[in-house]
Design an enzyme around this catalytic site. Structure first.
Site, mmCIF file in Angstrom:
data_model
loop_
_atom_site.group_PDB
_atom_site.id
_atom_site.type_symbol
_atom_site.label_atom_id
_atom_site.label_comp_id
_atom_site.label_asym_id
_atom_site.label_seq_id
_atom_site.Cartn_x
_atom_site.Cartn_y
_atom_site.Cartn_z
ATOM 1 C CG ASP A 100 1.963 -3.978 0.605
ATOM 2 O OD1 ASP A 100 2.013 -5.158 0.962
ATOM 3 O OD2 ASP A 100 2.505 -3.559 -0.441
ATOM 4 C CD GLU A 141 4.507 -6.616 3.839
ATOM 5 O OE1 GLU A 141 4.878 -7.717 3.384
ATOM 6 O OE2 GLU A 141 4.466 -5.606 3.142
HETATM 7 C C1 NOJ Z 1 3.655 -7.279 0.125
HETATM 8 C C2 NOJ Z 1 2.498 -8.174 -0.168
HETATM 9 O O1 NOJ Z 1 2.227 -8.967 0.954
HETATM 10 C C3 NOJ Z 1 2.860 -9.008 -1.389
HETATM 11 O O2 NOJ Z 1 1.851 -9.938 -1.653
HETATM 12 C C4 NOJ Z 1 3.126 -8.101 -2.548
HETATM 13 O O3 NOJ Z 1 3.546 -8.866 -3.649
HETATM 14 C C5 NOJ Z 1 4.192 -7.079 -2.204
HETATM 15 N N1 NOJ Z 1 3.884 -6.404 -0.980
HETATM 16 C C6 NOJ Z 1 4.342 -6.050 -3.306
HETATM 17 O O4 NOJ Z 1 3.168 -5.307 -3.425
#
Ligand code: NOJ
Ligand code: CA
Length: 588
Positions: A213, A255
């Site tokens: 993430d 991501e």
């Molecule tokens: C990316 C995630 O997909 C999202 O849902 C989240 O709010 C942010 N990272 C922050 O953690």
């Protein structure tokens, strides 16, 4: 609900390319199925739906964070990386989920949120209370909020600064996202060691991969922007080396909501690989733009501009997910136009994006939903579906934040859409009851009972895709058409010789899509395939032959597409089965 003949449980099949070939399905544990009637979806509920996912043709389930958390950011605010949220079950339930998924030859991908923790994490509590203690430097502290002034703010609707004052430590802490999500300090070797051990913990438990993430934001620097700093890449290289060494066959998915020329860096190089996969953010909004504008323009351009990625690397492509439909990868004009089309009510907007589901975005047009999915499933990259979109679920823009599209899965017309037996008032998020998307008629049970439903269509598409490794493994080449609404590309794959097949086992498939709202005819240039024959991949029907001049003219209904098998002129057997000349098990 029955899924036909009793399921065979094939067990996990060895396939070093599983992450490139597979169809992914993102499923939020808390919103999928509640096994104990407390109003919250759980692991046992999800396990009970694995037969459904196997029936649908899903290869990989991606389960977003299910760890101990105050849930102020859907679980992306982790309070303990090694504990699961008690509402979802126990760690043994999670283990069972992995075992049961593997038994059905499905892999499990989880989220590893390492850029930040929740402010409830004990590391943060220790850090704020004891600056000199072992956790004192676990976060990014400063006496002022003036450092990194050029860094952008991501959650622009809620945050005014990337710094927040902590009254206990009497210093500011840095956060890329919500002010309750302090960023970990990756300069600290102890933080790095902890992160490695967390990844090991879950890989030891049997998960097949980790979505990393918010990966661009690990390191900060005075000179840079705090995005994709060189140290961040070095760290991921080391993480990858550990995974390859200790857990061969498991994958990392980046991501990084950035432009392709920046994201490719997250694949690393053949010599110094980083992630196996990375999300493709720019293609997605361009699909939506093409659908409304009826113009293929920018979508075609981005597909032409493919960058070289290391052997074995793969893009993850998607239409929707648990976040807003992000418009960060389009310019301002384009963004405003898309807001006008897709988020005409301000409630539909959030940050730099749109918080709606696929079906409502496309005004519930079955033709458009099918067209968008046909693109998704034929792009170069692994397609990732979002739970509920296979039945065209709606959203609820009256809910806060991104909860608009995180409502309970609609299984049946029963109480709480069959999601839970709890008192409806007890559900964390209500089921969708709007006129058009009401669970009374938009649900799995009803669509199972109609052979012409979106659900059956999706299943058919997934089956077809599975029969043709070209979709997971092949190249993509955009080809010319003489129509601004008609996009066409050829997927091409040459399988390795195998025991069952010898000679040229090349597979070429023409994918053509019309974004026009009315019937259209377009001429497609396929100079490499002059004289070849075309067969519909679905039914095996023969189409007009490609002329000796390399051109073929096709007629499209409104928002229609074709997937056509390109066969040598000598190809005579038009039976559908003959079209799948390369079986997945032959491909390598
Ligand atoms: C990316 C995630 O997909 C999202 O849902 C989240 O709010 C942010 N990272 C922050 O953690
Ligand atoms: Ca429950």
């Amino acid at each position: 609900m029955s899924f036909g003949a009793p399921m065979m449980l094939p067990g996990l099949q060895r396939d070093e390319h599983w992450y490139q070939r597979g169809v992914y399905y993102e499923v939020l544990v808390g919103s999928y199925a509640d096994s104990n009637g407390d109003g919250i979806g759980d692991f046992q509920g999800l396990i009970s739906k694995l037969d459904y996912l196997q029936w649908l043709g899903v290869d990989v389930i991606w389960v977003p964070p299910f760890f101990e958390s105050p849930l102020r950011d859907g679980g992306y605010d982790v309070a303990d990386y090694r504990k699961v949220l008690p509402d979802y079950g126990t760690i043994d339930d999670f283990r069972e989920l992995v075992t049961q998924a593997h038994a059905r030859n499905m892999r499990v991908l989880i989220d590893i949120v390492i850029n930040h923790t929740s402010d409830q994490h004990e590391w943060f509590q220790a850090s704020r209370e004891d600056p000199e203690g072992p956790y004192g430097d676990f976060y990014v502290w400063s006496d002022t909020d003036e450092k990194y002034q050029d860094y952008r703010i991501i959650f622009v609707d809620t945050e005014e600064s990337n710094w927040t004052f902590d009254p206990i430590r009497r210093q500011f802490f840095f956060h890329r996202f919500f002010s309750h999500q302090p960023d970990l300090n990756f300069e600290s070797p102890a933080v790095q060691r902890e992160v490695f051990d967390i990844v090991r913990f879950w890989l030891d438990l049997g998960v097949d991969g980790c979505r990393l993430d918010a990966i661009p934001y690990l390191f900060e620097s005075e000179e840079g922007t705090g995005e994709s700093e060189p140290e961040t890449h070095e760290f991921i290289q080391r993480l990858r080396a550990m995974v390859d060494d200790e857990y061969p066959g498991r994958v990392l998915l980046a991501e990084a909501n950035q432009w392709p020329h920046e994201v490719v860096d997250y694949f690393g190089t053949d010599e110094e690989p980083e992630c196996h996969m990375a999300f493709d953010f720019p293609t997605m909004p361009r699909i939506f733009y093409a659908l409304r504008s009826q113009l293929k323009g920018e979508l075609e351009e981005i597909l032409r501009d493919q960058l070289d990625i290391p052997k074995g690397a793969a893009w993850g492509v998607f239409l929707r997910n648990h976040d807003e439909l992000t418009l960060e990868m389009v310019d301002e004009d384009y963004r405003q136009t898309m807001y006008g089309w897709y988020a005409y009510d301000p409630r539909m907007r959030i940050n730099v994006g749109i918080r709606r589901r696929l079906a409502p975005l496309l005004e519930n047009s079955l033709d458009e939903i099918k067209l968008a999915n046909a693109i998704l499933l034929s792009l170069k990259g692994s397609p990732i579906l979002y739970y509920g979109d296979e039945i065209g679920m709606g959203d609820n823009i009256w809910l806060d934040d991104r909860d608009a599209s995180r409502t309970p899965m609609q299984w049946s017309p029963d109480r709480n859409a069959g999601f839970s037996t709890a008192d409806p008032g007890k559900l964390k998020l209500p089921v969708v009851q709007s006129l058009v998307y009401n669970y009374g008629h938009v649900n799995v049970e009803a669509q199972m009972a109609q052979s012409g439903s979106l659900l059956h269509w999706m299943r058919g598409m997934l089956q077809l895709r599975r029969q043709h490794p070209v979709f997971g493994m092949g190249s993509l080449e955009v080809v010319e058409t003489n129509h601004e609404s008609v996009l066409a590309y050829v997927r091409d794959y040459r399988g390795q010789p195998s025991k069952r097949h010898s000679g040229d086992r090349r597979e070429r498939i023409l994918c053509a899509f019309s974004f026009a709202d009315t019937p259209t005819s377009a001429t497609i240039s396929l100079p490499l395939d002059a004289g070849s024959r075309l067969f519909d991949l679905h039914g095996g029907q023969e189409f007009p032959r490609i002329g000796e001049d390399g051109e073929v003219t096709l007629t499209f209904g409104a928002k229609q597409f074709y997937w056509l098998y390109i066969a040598d002129p000598e190809f005579v057997d038009t039976a559908t089965s003959a079209i799948s000349i390369i079986r997945p098990d032959d491909a390598s």
